[in-house]
Scaffold this motif. Structure first.
Motif, mmCIF file in Angstrom:
data_model
loop_
_atom_site.group_PDB
_atom_site.id
_atom_site.type_symbol
_atom_site.label_atom_id
_atom_site.label_comp_id
_atom_site.label_asym_id
_atom_site.label_seq_id
_atom_site.Cartn_x
_atom_site.Cartn_y
_atom_site.Cartn_z
ATOM 1 N N ALA A 13 0.476 -0.953 -0.070
ATOM 2 C CA ALA A 13 0.190 -0.640 -0.042
ATOM 3 C C ALA A 13 1.155 1.253 0.092
ATOM 4 O O ALA A 13 0.692 2.345 -0.546
ATOM 5 C CB ALA A 13 -0.798 0.242 0.725
ATOM 6 N N VAL A 14 2.368 0.883 0.272
ATOM 7 C CA VAL A 14 3.059 2.262 0.570
ATOM 8 C C VAL A 14 3.150 2.832 -0.605
ATOM 9 O O VAL A 14 3.430 3.448 -1.731
ATOM 10 C CB VAL A 14 4.255 1.784 1.605
ATOM 11 N N VAL A 15 3.853 1.442 -1.315
ATOM 12 C CA VAL A 15 3.999 1.798 -3.088
ATOM 13 C C VAL A 15 3.261 1.406 -3.428
ATOM 14 O O VAL A 15 3.575 3.423 -4.623
ATOM 15 C CB VAL A 15 4.682 -0.117 -3.016
ATOM 16 N N ASP A 16 1.884 1.673 -3.866
ATOM 17 C CA ASP A 16 0.704 2.149 -4.921
ATOM 18 C C ASP A 16 0.680 3.738 -4.245
ATOM 19 O O ASP A 16 0.308 3.548 -4.698
ATOM 20 C CB ASP A 16 -0.343 0.411 -4.303
ATOM 21 N N GLY A 17 1.010 4.172 -3.114
ATOM 22 C CA GLY A 17 0.454 5.367 -2.256
ATOM 23 C C GLY A 17 -1.317 4.943 -2.391
ATOM 24 O O GLY A 17 -2.308 6.548 -2.237
ATOM 25 N N ASP A 18 -1.990 4.130 -1.489
ATOM 26 C CA ASP A 18 -3.392 4.089 -1.539
ATOM 27 C C ASP A 18 -2.875 3.847 0.626
ATOM 28 O O ASP A 18 -3.001 3.045 1.234
ATOM 29 C CB ASP A 18 -3.396 1.830 -1.615
ATOM 30 N N ALA A 19 -3.270 5.294 0.219
ATOM 31 C CA ALA A 19 -4.002 5.730 1.430
ATOM 32 C C ALA A 19 -4.682 5.183 2.153
ATOM 33 O O ALA A 19 -5.002 4.744 3.872
ATOM 34 C CB ALA A 19 -3.713 7.423 2.140
ATOM 35 N N ALA A 39 -0.734 11.562 8.816
ATOM 36 C CA ALA A 39 -0.855 12.361 8.329
ATOM 37 C C ALA A 39 0.938 12.428 7.945
ATOM 38 O O ALA A 39 1.483 13.113 6.465
ATOM 39 C CB ALA A 39 -0.347 13.235 9.153
ATOM 40 N N SER A 40 2.236 11.993 8.966
ATOM 41 C CA SER A 40 2.982 11.659 8.417
ATOM 42 C C SER A 40 3.460 10.819 6.863
ATOM 43 O O SER A 40 3.937 11.967 5.901
ATOM 44 C CB SER A 40 4.212 11.613 10.043
ATOM 45 N N VAL A 41 3.174 9.899 7.354
ATOM 46 C CA VAL A 41 2.989 9.080 5.752
ATOM 47 C C VAL A 41 2.369 9.659 4.433
ATOM 48 O O VAL A 41 3.272 10.053 3.223
ATOM 49 C CB VAL A 41 1.943 7.760 6.028
ATOM 50 N N LYS A 42 0.920 10.746 4.488
ATOM 51 C CA LYS A 42 0.673 11.475 3.968
ATOM 52 C C LYS A 42 1.598 12.134 2.780
ATOM 53 O O LYS A 42 1.444 12.938 2.211
ATOM 54 C CB LYS A 42 -0.510 11.627 3.706
ATOM 55 N N SER A 43 2.097 13.633 4.149
ATOM 56 C CA SER A 43 1.971 14.488 3.360
ATOM 57 C C SER A 43 4.078 14.087 3.304
ATOM 58 O O SER A 43 4.697 15.373 2.857
ATOM 59 C CB SER A 43 2.619 15.376 4.851
ATOM 60 N N GLY A 44 4.850 12.659 3.436
ATOM 61 C CA GLY A 44 5.984 12.222 3.112
ATOM 62 C C GLY A 44 6.267 11.551 1.826
ATOM 63 O O GLY A 44 5.805 11.998 0.623
ATOM 64 N N LEU A 45 6.089 10.710 2.921
ATOM 65 C CA LEU A 45 5.736 9.241 1.573
ATOM 66 C C LEU A 45 5.179 9.044 0.187
ATOM 67 O O LEU A 45 5.430 9.092 -0.565
ATOM 68 C CB LEU A 45 6.261 7.475 2.181
ATOM 69 N N LEU A 46 4.432 9.821 0.548
ATOM 70 C CA LEU A 46 2.934 9.188 -0.550
ATOM 71 C C LEU A 46 3.460 10.405 -0.979
ATOM 72 O O LEU A 46 1.669 10.407 -2.394
ATOM 73 C CB LEU A 46 1.624 8.989 0.470
ATOM 74 N N MET A 76 15.516 3.004 11.250
ATOM 75 C CA MET A 76 15.513 3.513 10.360
ATOM 76 C C MET A 76 16.560 4.835 10.202
ATOM 77 O O MET A 76 16.519 5.115 11.503
ATOM 78 C CB MET A 76 14.600 4.654 9.481
ATOM 79 N N ASP A 77 17.751 4.884 9.386
ATOM 80 C CA ASP A 77 18.449 6.047 9.428
ATOM 81 C C ASP A 77 17.804 7.248 9.750
ATOM 82 O O ASP A 77 17.154 7.761 9.030
ATOM 83 C CB ASP A 77 19.528 5.381 7.715
ATOM 84 N N THR A 78 18.412 7.858 10.524
ATOM 85 C CA THR A 78 16.868 8.940 11.298
ATOM 86 C C THR A 78 17.553 10.110 10.869
ATOM 87 O O THR A 78 17.495 11.698 10.406
ATOM 88 C CB THR A 78 16.942 8.976 12.990
ATOM 89 N N ARG A 79 19.417 10.276 10.164
ATOM 90 C CA ARG A 79 19.960 11.508 9.640
ATOM 91 C C ARG A 79 19.519 11.612 7.895
ATOM 92 O O ARG A 79 19.365 12.717 7.591
ATOM 93 C CB ARG A 79 21.693 10.747 9.540
ATOM 94 N N LEU A 80 18.944 10.404 7.617
ATOM 95 C CA LEU A 80 18.329 10.535 6.397
ATOM 96 C C LEU A 80 17.033 11.243 5.852
ATOM 97 O O LEU A 80 17.623 11.791 5.182
ATOM 98 C CB LEU A 80 19.045 9.326 5.401
ATOM 99 N N ALA A 81 16.835 10.072 7.034
ATOM 100 C CA ALA A 81 14.690 10.819 7.026
ATOM 101 C C ALA A 81 15.296 12.140 7.204
ATOM 102 O O ALA A 81 14.184 13.102 6.626
ATOM 103 C CB ALA A 81 14.073 10.569 8.138
ATOM 104 N N ALA A 82 15.934 12.947 8.249
ATOM 105 C CA ALA A 82 16.199 14.423 8.246
ATOM 106 C C ALA A 82 16.752 14.851 7.096
ATOM 107 O O ALA A 82 16.117 16.019 6.551
ATOM 108 C CB ALA A 82 17.076 14.545 9.814
ATOM 109 N N ALA A 83 18.058 14.378 6.956
ATOM 110 C CA ALA A 83 18.158 15.446 5.643
ATOM 111 C C ALA A 83 17.411 15.297 4.513
ATOM 112 O O ALA A 83 17.256 16.712 3.493
ATOM 113 C CB ALA A 83 19.278 15.022 5.233
ATOM 114 N N THR A 84 15.797 14.620 4.584
ATOM 115 C CA THR A 84 15.064 14.363 3.391
ATOM 116 C C THR A 84 14.175 15.624 3.650
ATOM 117 O O THR A 84 13.468 15.929 2.545
ATOM 118 C CB THR A 84 14.804 13.078 2.834
ATOM 119 N N PHE A 85 13.125 14.996 5.282
ATOM 120 C CA PHE A 85 12.383 16.082 5.218
ATOM 121 C C PHE A 85 12.324 16.802 5.938
ATOM 122 O O PHE A 85 11.265 17.536 6.328
ATOM 123 C CB PHE A 85 11.424 14.627 5.701
ATOM 124 N N GLY A 86 13.622 17.607 6.398
ATOM 125 C CA GLY A 86 13.805 18.552 7.212
ATOM 126 C C GLY A 86 12.894 18.464 8.939
ATOM 127 O O GLY A 86 12.879 17.618 9.834
#
Length: 124
Positions: free
Chosen positions: A17-23, A51-58, A114-124
């Motif tokens: 569902a994450v891959v498909d963007g299926d909220a 909300a975090s998934v929708k505003s980020g990964l999706l 997860m690697d939180t450093r990567l997440a922070a660098a990407t999403f702030g």
């Protein structure tokens, strides 16, 4: 007694569902009282997590998640995965370990590493 194969199927559906963007499926697989804990972020309510998934990964234009291993025992399913998400201005790659507690076909607890450093660098 937990149905291990059914629980593994829920975990696979969730990742797909994450891959498909299926909220809608992401939401339906979570129990209304689900609790989430994410490394570097701490406890999150169901609403905050969704909300975090929708505003980020999706919001990615392209999402790819590859399950590396999936292991289950009782009501717990451990999912190791690698992801690559393509956004208009960047590509986000990370490795994850999700521990999902599944009862009656729904996720009742999730822990995400997860690697939180990567997440922070990407999403702030």
């Amino acid at each position: 007694m937990a149905d291990i194969e059914a629980n593994k199927a829920v975990a696979r559906r969730y990742m797909q569902a994450v891959v498909d963007g299926d909220a809608e499926t992401i939401e339906s697989l979570q129990h209304p009282d689900v609790t989430w804990w994410i490394l570097g972020y701490g406890d999150m309510s169901r609403a905050d997590f969704i909300a975090s998934v929708k505003s980020g990964l999706l919001t990615a234009e392209r999402r790819h998640v590859e399950i590396i291993t999936l292991t289950a025992e009782g009501d717990r399913v451990a999912v190791e995965a690698v992801s690559e998400m393509t956004f208009p201005d960047r590509t986000y790659r990370n490795e994850y370990h999700n521990l999902l507690v599944i009862r009656d076909g729904q996720i009742v607890e999730g822990r995400e590493y997860m690697d939180t450093r990567l997440a922070a660098a990407t999403f702030g």
